[in-house]
Each structure stands twice: as C-alpha cells, then as structure tokens.
Write an enzyme that holds these catalytic residues in place. Structure first.
Site, PDB file in Angstrom:
ATOM      1  N   ASP A  75       2.293  14.683   1.945  1.00 52.30           N
ATOM      2  CA  ASP A  75       1.309  15.646   2.457  1.00 52.30           C
ATOM      3  C   ASP A  75       0.738  15.223   3.807  1.00 52.30           C
ATOM      4  OD1 ASP A  75       0.285  13.610   0.567  1.00 52.30           O
ATOM      5  OD2 ASP A  75      -1.662  14.291   1.292  1.00 52.30           O
ATOM      6  N   GLY A 102      -4.620  -4.254  -3.795  1.00 49.75           N
ATOM      7  CA  GLY A 102      -5.614  -3.215  -4.073  1.00 49.75           C
ATOM      8  C   GLY A 102      -4.851  -1.968  -4.425  1.00 49.75           C
ATOM      9  N   HIS A 103      -4.836  -1.620  -5.698  1.00 48.51           N
ATOM     10  CA  HIS A 103      -4.053  -0.475  -6.169  1.00 48.51           C
ATOM     11  C   HIS A 103      -5.001   0.636  -6.597  1.00 48.51           C
ATOM     12  CE1 HIS A 103      -0.396  -3.283  -7.172  1.00 48.51           C
ATOM     13  NE2 HIS A 103      -0.782  -3.344  -5.917  1.00 48.51           N
ATOM     14  N   THR A 104      -4.774   1.825  -6.055  1.00 49.85           N
ATOM     15  CA  THR A 104      -5.693   2.926  -6.319  1.00 49.85           C
ATOM     16  C   THR A 104      -5.125   3.886  -7.351  1.00 49.85           C
ATOM     17  OG1 THR A 104      -6.149   2.762  -3.964  1.00 49.85           O
ATOM     18  CG2 THR A 104      -7.159   4.613  -5.124  1.00 49.85           C
ATOM     19  N   ALA A 122       1.346   3.055  -2.513  1.00 55.40           N
ATOM     20  CA  ALA A 122       0.815   3.862  -3.620  1.00 55.40           C
ATOM     21  C   ALA A 122       1.514   3.523  -4.934  1.00 55.40           C
ATOM     22  CB  ALA A 122       0.853   5.364  -3.321  1.00 55.40           C
ATOM     23  N   LYS A 123       1.755   2.238  -5.121  1.00 54.23           N
ATOM     24  CA  LYS A 123       2.371   1.749  -6.370  1.00 54.23           C
ATOM     25  C   LYS A 123       1.466   2.027  -7.566  1.00 54.23           C
ATOM     26  CE  LYS A 123       2.385  -2.299  -4.382  1.00 54.23           C
ATOM     27  NZ  LYS A 123       2.021  -1.909  -3.021  1.00 54.23           N
ATOM     28  N   ASP A 163       0.803  -1.224   0.000  1.00 59.41           N
ATOM     29  CA  ASP A 163       0.000   0.000   0.000  1.00 59.41           C
ATOM     30  C   ASP A 163       0.836   1.275   0.000  1.00 59.41           C
ATOM     31  OD1 ASP A 163      -2.252  -1.645   0.113  1.00 59.41           O
ATOM     32  OD2 ASP A 163      -2.224  -1.671   2.302  1.00 59.41           O
ATOM     33  N   GLN A 208       1.994  -5.924  -3.399  1.00 60.66           N
ATOM     34  CA  GLN A 208       2.477  -6.002  -2.018  1.00 60.66           C
ATOM     35  C   GLN A 208       3.756  -5.168  -1.865  1.00 60.66           C
ATOM     36  OE1 GLN A 208       1.543  -9.457  -3.488  1.00 60.66           O
ATOM     37  NE2 GLN A 208      -0.407  -8.544  -2.963  1.00 60.66           N
ATOM     38  N   THR A 250       3.394 -12.480   2.409  1.00 55.19           N
ATOM     39  CA  THR A 250       2.493 -13.071   1.430  1.00 55.19           C
ATOM     40  C   THR A 250       3.225 -14.267   0.807  1.00 55.19           C
ATOM     41  OG1 THR A 250       0.975 -12.598  -0.386  1.00 55.19           O
ATOM     42  CG2 THR A 250       3.174 -11.580  -0.535  1.00 55.19           C
ATOM     43  N   THR A 281      -5.608 -11.741   3.500  1.00 57.16           N
ATOM     44  CA  THR A 281      -6.743 -11.050   2.883  1.00 57.16           C
ATOM     45  C   THR A 281      -7.877 -12.036   2.556  1.00 57.16           C
ATOM     46  OG1 THR A 281      -5.757 -11.379   0.714  1.00 57.16           O
ATOM     47  CG2 THR A 281      -5.242  -9.301   1.818  1.00 57.16           C
ATOM     48  N   PRO A 287      -8.523  -1.261   9.264  1.00 60.00           N
ATOM     49  CA  PRO A 287      -7.685  -0.088   9.557  1.00 60.00           C
ATOM     50  C   PRO A 287      -6.225  -0.509   9.443  1.00 60.00           C
ATOM     51  CG  PRO A 287      -9.106  -0.633  11.447  1.00 60.00           C
ATOM     52  CD  PRO A 287      -9.325  -1.699  10.406  1.00 60.00           C
TER      53      PRO A 287
HETATM   54  P1  GDP Z   1      -0.872   0.427  -3.588  1.00 63.38           P
HETATM   55  O1  GDP Z   1      -1.471  -0.856  -3.131  1.00 63.38           O
HETATM   56  O2  GDP Z   1       0.606   0.478  -3.330  1.00 63.38           O
HETATM   57  O3  GDP Z   1      -1.186   0.780  -5.016  1.00 63.38           O
HETATM   58  O4  GDP Z   1      -1.496   1.555  -2.651  1.00 63.38           O
HETATM   59  P2  GDP Z   1      -3.053   1.703  -2.221  1.00 63.38           P
HETATM   60  O5  GDP Z   1      -3.826   2.178  -3.380  1.00 63.38           O
HETATM   61  O6  GDP Z   1      -3.516   0.487  -1.513  1.00 63.38           O
HETATM   62  O7  GDP Z   1      -2.926   2.810  -1.096  1.00 63.38           O
HETATM   63  C1  GDP Z   1      -2.436   4.089  -1.363  1.00 63.38           C
HETATM   64  C2  GDP Z   1      -3.508   5.126  -0.988  1.00 63.38           C
HETATM   65  O8  GDP Z   1      -2.931   6.399  -0.915  1.00 63.38           O
HETATM   66  C3  GDP Z   1      -4.618   5.239  -2.023  1.00 63.38           C
HETATM   67  O9  GDP Z   1      -5.823   5.539  -1.372  1.00 63.38           O
HETATM   68  C4  GDP Z   1      -4.157   6.415  -2.880  1.00 63.38           C
HETATM   69  O10 GDP Z   1      -5.232   7.073  -3.550  1.00 63.38           O
HETATM   70  C5  GDP Z   1      -3.549   7.298  -1.835  1.00 63.38           C
HETATM   71  N1  GDP Z   1      -2.445   8.168  -2.277  1.00 63.38           N
HETATM   72  C6  GDP Z   1      -1.527   7.936  -3.249  1.00 63.38           C
HETATM   73  N2  GDP Z   1      -0.600   8.900  -3.248  1.00 63.38           N
HETATM   74  C7  GDP Z   1      -0.951   9.766  -2.276  1.00 63.38           C
HETATM   75  C8  GDP Z   1      -0.370  10.962  -1.766  1.00 63.38           C
HETATM   76  O11 GDP Z   1       0.699  11.416  -2.186  1.00 63.38           O
HETATM   77  N3  GDP Z   1      -1.034  11.586  -0.730  1.00 63.38           N
HETATM   78  C9  GDP Z   1      -2.176  11.103  -0.200  1.00 63.38           C
HETATM   79  N4  GDP Z   1      -2.740  11.775   0.792  1.00 63.38           N
HETATM   80  N5  GDP Z   1      -2.754   9.965  -0.655  1.00 63.38           N
HETATM   81  C10 GDP Z   1      -2.132   9.312  -1.663  1.00 63.38           C
HETATM   82  P1  IMO Z   2      -0.920  -4.127  -2.302  1.00 57.33           P
HETATM   83  O1  IMO Z   2      -0.482  -4.662  -3.641  1.00 57.33           O
HETATM   84  C1  IMO Z   2      -0.876  -4.614   2.044  1.00 57.33           C
HETATM   85  C2  IMO Z   2      -0.815  -8.704   3.583  1.00 57.33           C
HETATM   86  C3  IMO Z   2      -2.050  -9.193   4.318  1.00 57.33           C
HETATM   87  C4  IMO Z   2      -1.405 -10.178   5.284  1.00 57.33           C
HETATM   88  C5  IMO Z   2      -0.294 -10.798   4.444  1.00 57.33           C
HETATM   89  C6  IMO Z   2      -0.664 -12.137   3.799  1.00 57.33           C
HETATM   90  O2  IMO Z   2      -2.213  -3.424  -2.329  1.00 57.33           O
HETATM   91  O3  IMO Z   2       0.184  -3.345  -1.665  1.00 57.33           O
HETATM   92  P2  IMO Z   2      -2.235 -12.820   1.750  1.00 57.33           P
HETATM   93  O4  IMO Z   2      -3.711 -12.593   1.543  1.00 57.33           O
HETATM   94  O5  IMO Z   2      -1.372 -12.236   0.694  1.00 57.33           O
HETATM   95  O6  IMO Z   2      -1.902 -14.252   2.041  1.00 57.33           O
HETATM   96  O7  IMO Z   2      -1.910 -12.023   3.135  1.00 57.33           O
HETATM   97  O8  IMO Z   2       0.006  -9.866   3.432  1.00 57.33           O
HETATM   98  N1  IMO Z   2      -1.069  -8.179   2.220  1.00 57.33           N
HETATM   99  C7  IMO Z   2      -1.039  -6.884   1.909  1.00 57.33           C
HETATM  100  N2  IMO Z   2      -0.875  -5.801   2.691  1.00 57.33           N
HETATM  101  N3  IMO Z   2      -1.018  -4.474   0.712  1.00 57.33           N
HETATM  102  C8  IMO Z   2      -1.167  -5.544  -0.078  1.00 57.33           C
HETATM  103  O9  IMO Z   2      -1.182  -5.467  -1.440  1.00 57.33           O
HETATM  104  C9  IMO Z   2      -1.228  -6.825   0.507  1.00 57.33           C
HETATM  105  N4  IMO Z   2      -1.386  -8.076   0.041  1.00 57.33           N
HETATM  106  C10 IMO Z   2      -1.283  -8.898   1.088  1.00 57.33           C
HETATM  107  O10 IMO Z   2      -2.683  -8.142   4.998  1.00 57.33           O
HETATM  108  O11 IMO Z   2      -0.800  -9.484   6.355  1.00 57.33           O
HETATM  109 MG    MG Z   3      -2.947  -1.567  -1.802  1.00 61.36          MG
END
Ligand code: GDP
Ligand code: IMO
Ligand code: MG
Length: 433
Positions: A340, A40-42, A15-16, A13, A231, A246, A130, A311
């Site tokens: 930020d 989950g990539h946003t 922010a890839k 997470d 991840q 994972t 997950t 959370p």
């Molecule tokens: P990923 O799994 O690495 O692609 O990251 P996620 O999407 O799970 O989580 C990143 C979160 O941060 C998402 O809700 C994005 O929309 C948000 N995000 C990305 N870049 C920024 C940033 O620079 N500032 C803030 N406040 N949010 C960001």
């Molecule tokens: P992105 O790509 C954050 C965590 C799970 C758990 C562990 C094992 O959005 O960054 P799994 O379901 O893979 O067997 O769970 O890894 N986990 C992540 N945490 N971001 C992810 O993906 C994750 N994918 C798995 O919460 O601790």
């Molecule tokens: Mg994610």
C-alpha cells in the site's frame, strides 16, 4: 506436520511480526530463536497495536505455546517489563510462555560495552547498534569463559561467577573508552548485580525450561511449529553485509542452530519482503534514496524504528540483494508487505543488477566496501494511484500492482503467497499457491 519459518530477507523490519501473528493459529508452537531485544515486531488487531521485543508474536493466541529458545540473548529486565506491559493490556501469559535455560543473559557490562564500542570500532562508519548489549553478549557466549546462561542464575555458584566477571570487566571496560568517553565508564558492582539478577530469576522461574528437549519432543510428535526470525538476512553475522550486521544468524541458516530443531523438519520457508527497502543504522545500501522519494516512502510507510525510534533509511526494492537472501535462506514462498505504501508513486523502480568497476553483475558482493561502490541498475515500472489498503483479494489490485508483484516473484524465482496492504490482520491477502 512440520515447521514453518518466517525470515526477513532485507535489513529487518519487513513486518515479520504481522505474519507470525497471522499464521500462529495454524500452529501449536511458536518460537523466537535468535537475536534479543534489538528486535521490535509489531502486531495490530482489533484497533490495538502491540510492540514485541523478545516475546514471540504468537503470544496473543493463548492456546499456542510460545517459546524463547536457546539462541536468543535475554535481558531479564526487558522481558519482565514486556510481560508486565502485555499482561496489563489483558494478554494472557503463564504456562503458555517458555524460556530456554540455555539462553545467554545480558548483563550491565554488555550494555556498557555496546555504548563504548560505538565510538571505538575499526569500521569505516559506526555500525549504529540498538545499544541493547546484543553484540557483547554474543561475543561472551562465543568466548565462553565470561558467559552466563539463564539456567546459571539458579545455581549456587552464580554470585561467584558474577564477582569474577565484574572484576575482569572493571579492568577491561575503561581501556575500551574513546577519549570522548573517558571518565564516563560505569563501574560494575558485583553484589548489586547479583541481588538484582536473583530478583529477576525468581520472577522468571515459572517460565524457565529446557526448550530444546521440549521442541525435540514436539518434532517426535509431529507438531506444527512456527519459527519467528528476528532482524533480516542481510544482517546475518556470516552472510550479511559484515561488519554492518547483527551478531546472530538472522537468515534462514540460523533457524536450526538457534532453536535446536533439525533442518530436515523445516518445510515452509516464508521470505518476508517489504515492497521497497529500508535499513536502520550504518552500512551500505545501494538503492537508498536520500531525497524526496525516500522521504515519501518514510512518510507513507511510517518508517521510524520500533525499538530506537530512529528514522529508517528508505529506498527502492533491491532484487539483487533479495534474490541472494532468498537463495541463502531456502525460501519457498514470499510475503510481500507494505504494498500500500507504493500507491501514488508515478513510477516504481526495482534494482535488477549492480555495476561494479564497470562490470554488470547480479551477484551480491561479499565485501561491504564493494557493496558501497556498486551502482544500481534499475528497471522502471509504472505505478498506480489507487488506495489499495482496504482490498481483500489480489484480483482486485490495480493492474500495475499485479505486474509489480509478478516481476518481484520472477526476479526472486519464488511464488508470492501473501500480500499485505496495511498493518491490520485483516489487511492481508493470501494467494493459493
Ligand atoms: P518486524 O520487525 O519485521 O516485525 O517489522 P516492524 O514491526 O518493525 O515494522 C513493520 C511496520 O509496518 C509496523 O509498524 C507494522 O505495523 C507495519 N505494517 C505491517 N504490514 C504493513 C502493511 O502491509 N502496510 C503498512 N502500511 N504497514 C504495515
Ligand atoms: P527486527 O527483528 C532492523 C540493526 C541495527 C544495527 C545492526 C546491529 O525488528 O527486524 P545490534 O543492536 O543488533 O547489534 O545492531 O542491526 N538491527 C535491526 N534493524 N530491525 C531489527 O530487528 C534490527 N535488529 C538490529 O540497527 O544496524
Ligand atoms: Mg522491527
């Protein structure tokens, strides 16, 4: 002409997705190569927010070929839902999406096993997966004898394979249930599963391809390829905080294995870091702040899981861990995300070393139980009060934010190439290196 890899350096997470979306238009191909619907990539642009699980975050540029490579574990139902969800919002998905016939398929027994194992493991706390069947599917892949790949769905012996595996799983799954879950174990009905999966196979047929040879041809043709890690490196099965990881190689070491692209083709390895640290699920987290500071990070960063809505645990930046994953992943530059979120903190801490059994170290321990015992050594830097989310150039950043970035770069030994100050495409600053 070469490959650029986007690798998370923390526990996911980072922010890839945002960075992949941003870099897609400089590439001809974008590839997801490991993990599955645990990701989950946003991506946020034009006032719209998209959440991607299996489909590469480059899908919004329809002229770019999106590829799901063989290292991914694929839940056919999830991907079909994702395709439908995106097309209903006007995203073009057709020939521009390709899915590997080598990808291993997630079946209902994998989901059931993930649910049962949550109470049954020998780990000192639950891994907190997950629940997407990721670990059980990779386990069957490595075990080989009970594995089904996407290409197998189109072969005449598919029903026979499912019948054999379902019979074995019906013997084995009840034995895995804890006292609490006894009597709740679902029976695998082979005929129903075959019918459902053949339906999925028909709908997926237009996308299924030999992506390994497609990508090798692209390498021969010197195409620009962007690889999207899922991840983060601390969740890597071999090099992360085992067993709280994972089941795939989510650090830089996994790119070649998952995609089939030779390591020598990788040129830019972009390490994605949050300006602080988060983690979802169980496992040690030395800089975690289970206090008002952690809650403030969660509130300001909206730190709730994209997939499971849990959370996220929040804490200060851990430079010991990130330096380790930077080196492990062969990172050439950093993207510092969510800077930020740190506005309005009077002081910002960075963990620069650990104390373990009275000894100071900057090495990241191999054993999660040792990591659980380390005491972080912090360096404190002054914060800044200004809202930085509408700034467009690093030169406009408050002096203390600049100093913070410089210190992260120094501790990790890599230049900062990108700074992000909000979720939107435009809230990004590129630093010319
Ligand atoms: P990923 O799994 O690495 O692609 O990251 P996620 O999407 O799970 O989580 C990143 C979160 O941060 C998402 O809700 C994005 O929309 C948000 N995000 C990305 N870049 C920024 C940033 O620079 N500032 C803030 N406040 N949010 C960001
Ligand atoms: P992105 O790509 C954050 C965590 C799970 C758990 C562990 C094992 O959005 O960054 P799994 O379901 O893979 O067997 O769970 O890894 N986990 C992540 N945490 N971001 C992810 O993906 C994750 N994918 C798995 O919460 O601790
Ligand atoms: Mg994610």
């Amino acid at each position: 002409m070469a490959a650029t890899c986007v690798i998370g350096l923390q526990w996911g997470d980072e922010a890839k997705g945002k960075i992949v979306d941003l870099l897609t238009n400089r590439n001809e191909i974008v590839v997801r190569y490991q993990g599955g619907a645990n990701a989950g990539h946003t991506v946020v642009f034009g006032g719209e927010k998209f959440k991607l699980s299996l489909i590469p975050s480059g899908i919004f540029r329809s002229e770019v070929q999106s590829v799901i490579a063989g290292g991914v574990v694929l839940n056919p139902e999830s991907i079909l839902q994702e395709i439908e969800g995106l097309t209903s919002r006007g995203v073009e998905i057709g020939k521009n999406l390709m899915i590997s016939n080598r990808a291993h398929v997630i079946f209902p027994w994998h989901l059931e096993e993930d649910r049962l194992m949550n109470d049954m493991g020998v780990t000192s706390e639950a891994i907190g997966t997950t629940m997407r069947g990721i670990g059980p599917c990779y386990r069957d892949k490595l075990g080989r004898s009970m594995a089904i790949r996407l290409g197998d769905l189109y072969r005449s012996d598919f029903a026979e394979k499912v019948a054999k595996i379902a019979a074995a799983k019906n013997q084995y799954l009840p034995g895995m249930a804890s006292e609490k879950l006894k009597g709740t174990v679902k029976t695998m009905v082979a005929d129903e599963i075959v019918e459902k999966y053949l339906g999925f196979a028909e709908r997926l047929r237009p996308y299924v391809a030999d992506t390994t040879s497609f990508l090798l041809d692209a390498v021969d043709a010197n195409k620009n390829i962007l690889l999207e890690g899922a991840q983060g490196a601390l969740l890597d099965i071999d090099h992360g905080t085992f067993p709280y990881v994972t089941s795939s190689n989510s650090s830089g070491v996994g790119v070649s294995a998952g995609s089939g692209i030779p390591a020598t083709y990788m040129k830019r390895m972009i390490g994605i870091i949050k300006a602080y640290t988060t983690r979802v699920g169980g496992g040690p987290f030395p800089t975690e702040q289970e206090n008002d500071l952690g809650q403030k990070l969660r509130d300001r960063g909206n730190e709730y899981g994209t997939v499971t809505k849990r959370p996220r645990r929040c804490g200060w930046f851990d430079a010991v861990a990130a330096r380790y994953t930077c080196r492990l992943s062969g990172i050439t530059e950093l993207a510092v995300m969510l800077l930020d979120v740190l506005s309005t903190f009077d002081e910002i801490k960075i963990c620069t070393a650990y104390e373990l059994d009275g000894k100071r170290t900057t090495n990241f321990p191999a054993d999660a139980e040792d990591l659980r015992r380390v005491v972080p050594v912090y360096e404190t830097m002054p914060g800044w009060s200004e809202d930085i989310s509408s700034l467009t150039s690093c030169s406009q950043l408050p002096e203390n934010a600049k100093k913070y970035l410089a210190r992260l770069s120094e501790l990790l030994g890599r230049p900062v190439g990108i700074v992000s100050v909000g979720p939107g495409r435009e809230q990004t600053m590129e630093v010319s290196l």
